[in-house]
Motif scaffolding. Structure first.
Motif, mmCIF file in Angstrom:
data_model
loop_
_atom_site.group_PDB
_atom_site.id
_atom_site.type_symbol
_atom_site.label_atom_id
_atom_site.label_comp_id
_atom_site.label_asym_id
_atom_site.label_seq_id
_atom_site.Cartn_x
_atom_site.Cartn_y
_atom_site.Cartn_z
ATOM 1 N N LEU A 1 -23.055 -13.666 -40.578
ATOM 2 C CA LEU A 1 -24.052 -14.637 -40.145
ATOM 3 C C LEU A 1 -24.103 -14.648 -38.633
ATOM 4 O O LEU A 1 -23.199 -14.172 -37.970
ATOM 5 C CB LEU A 1 -23.642 -16.020 -40.637
ATOM 6 N N ARG A 2 -25.145 -15.306 -38.100
ATOM 7 C CA ARG A 2 -25.308 -15.336 -36.660
ATOM 8 C C ARG A 2 -24.112 -15.979 -35.958
ATOM 9 O O ARG A 2 -23.597 -15.452 -34.970
ATOM 10 C CB ARG A 2 -26.584 -16.098 -36.290
ATOM 11 N N THR A 3 -23.683 -17.104 -36.490
ATOM 12 C CA THR A 3 -22.541 -17.758 -35.854
ATOM 13 C C THR A 3 -21.315 -16.852 -35.897
ATOM 14 O O THR A 3 -20.512 -16.832 -34.966
ATOM 15 C CB THR A 3 -22.224 -19.084 -36.556
ATOM 16 N N GLU A 4 -21.192 -16.098 -36.981
ATOM 17 C CA GLU A 4 -20.025 -15.225 -37.090
ATOM 18 C C GLU A 4 -20.025 -14.127 -36.038
ATOM 19 O O GLU A 4 -19.006 -13.873 -35.405
ATOM 20 C CB GLU A 4 -19.968 -14.628 -38.498
ATOM 21 N N TRP A 5 -21.160 -13.489 -35.848
ATOM 22 C CA TRP A 5 -21.106 -12.431 -34.838
ATOM 23 C C TRP A 5 -20.957 -13.030 -33.460
ATOM 24 O O TRP A 5 -20.341 -12.429 -32.574
ATOM 25 C CB TRP A 5 -22.257 -11.432 -34.938
ATOM 26 N N HIS B 1 -21.670 -25.982 -32.517
ATOM 27 C CA HIS B 1 -20.938 -27.145 -33.003
ATOM 28 C C HIS B 1 -19.655 -26.729 -33.714
ATOM 29 O O HIS B 1 -19.582 -25.687 -34.346
ATOM 30 C CB HIS B 1 -21.817 -27.960 -33.948
ATOM 31 N N LYS B 2 -18.635 -27.593 -33.603
ATOM 32 C CA LYS B 2 -17.315 -27.227 -34.101
ATOM 33 C C LYS B 2 -17.264 -26.971 -35.604
ATOM 34 O O LYS B 2 -16.455 -26.169 -36.070
ATOM 35 C CB LYS B 2 -16.288 -28.293 -33.711
ATOM 36 N N THR B 3 -18.133 -27.645 -36.371
ATOM 37 C CA THR B 3 -18.105 -27.375 -37.815
ATOM 38 C C THR B 3 -18.637 -25.972 -38.112
ATOM 39 O O THR B 3 -18.143 -25.283 -39.003
ATOM 40 C CB THR B 3 -18.929 -28.397 -38.608
ATOM 41 N N LYS B 4 -19.630 -25.555 -37.333
ATOM 42 C CA LYS B 4 -20.133 -24.191 -37.527
ATOM 43 C C LYS B 4 -19.053 -23.182 -37.180
ATOM 44 O O LYS B 4 -18.836 -22.200 -37.888
ATOM 45 C CB LYS B 4 -21.366 -23.963 -36.650
ATOM 46 N N ILE B 5 -18.383 -23.434 -36.058
ATOM 47 C CA ILE B 5 -17.301 -22.539 -35.652
ATOM 48 C C ILE B 5 -16.242 -22.487 -36.742
ATOM 49 O O ILE B 5 -15.785 -21.418 -37.149
ATOM 50 C CB ILE B 5 -16.637 -23.045 -34.366
ATOM 51 N N SER B 6 -15.835 -23.662 -37.201
ATOM 52 C CA SER B 6 -14.770 -23.734 -38.196
ATOM 53 C C SER B 6 -15.102 -22.865 -39.403
ATOM 54 O O SER B 6 -14.270 -22.088 -39.879
ATOM 55 C CB SER B 6 -14.588 -25.192 -38.622
#
Lengths: 150, 150
Positions: free
Chosen positions: A44-48, A72-77
């Motif tokens: 996913l975008r956040t992952e890359w 946002h920290k939840t997305k990072i988590s």
DNA sequence: GCTTGTTAGTTACAAAATCAACTATTATCC
DNA sequence: GGATAATAGTTGATTTTGTAACTAACAAGC
């Protein structure tokens, strides 16, 4: 008075409205690259984004990544969880402050990072080729300023 | 051989990577404006985009809006429903081709559009004030080119 | 005129993002 | 040193988006 009829044309030009233009350009320019990490690595975008930050800076905490990339920290988590499950990164508790976790890429994650980085570089060059060298440099500078990254 | 240690710094600079910069600038620049249509009118991003397109061009079909703004038809469909429920727009079937619906803003929708347009204009001016007039014009041109809107 | 293909728009289901509340740990201050 | 606040990160509920399959209307070919 032209006001009564509300299906009339208007003089406002969305094609010159900066937030709109920025969004359209951003979307257009990330589409092609997105296909690579999505289809080839199921990311996913956040992952890359997390992967790139770790690839570039080495060891980081979730919080540091979030601050730099404004995620946002939840997305990072959740991104970290998925990357960990795929064995692209590993975490170790910081023993000085056991709330924080130090994240690093595994060799597999580094390999993926290097591959994507190469693609990113050539893709960036392709985008920049729309302009002269001076224009492209100016563009990057202006975007950094708008992004508050000065 | 620096390869063994994978927590090292890297030379790739995300701060110069155009898709990243475009995204950051786009996000930053739409945040403030988003607060207005979100908090003041309870609108989603797709909704104000539809509203703006109708405000600017007058009567349009869902498909036309989708093509111009590169928004998927399901998003448009849902945005239209919500705008209709809030009585910001009305639809009428085209009797020549009963598949299409002609969308127009209601007077209430037009009023909201005009208010938001004013805010948009001054916000755009504020963004552009980061640069000289020539730079700003160049920026818009470059973004249009990247967005494929030439 | 009837089968086949397209098109405009909707709906249902799955995936992802957002928001708020939560745990565990450390810092503060009396 | 014990109560209170702050911080890093997680989890769960809700909202929004994305994907695919769908309906209804029209178009084309024969």
């Amino acid at each position: 008075m032209t006001d009564a009829k509300n299906a009339e044309k208007d003089t406002f030009d969305l094609r010159n409205f900066l937030p709109f233009l920025l969004n359209q350009a951003a979307e257009e320019s990330s589409l092609e690259f997105q296909r690579v990490y999505k289809n080839r690595y199921g990311m996913l975008r956040t992952e890359w984004r997390v992967l790139f930050h770790l690839g570039i800076h080495g060891e980081m905490t979730a919080k540091e990544i979030g601050e730099r990339a404004k995620i946002h920290k939840t997305k990072i988590s959740r991104a970290v969880h998925r990357l960990e499950k795929r064995r692209y990164l590993s975490r170790t508790r910081d023993e000085r402050d056991r709330r924080v976790e130090r994240l690093t890429l595994t060799p597999a994650g580094s390999a993926v990072y290097r591959e994507l980085r190469g693609i990113a570089e050539s893709y960036d060059a392709k985008l920049a080729a729309h302009f002269t060298k001076g224009e492209a440099a100016l563009l990057r500078m202006m975007l950094r300023r708008l992004a508050g990254m000065e």
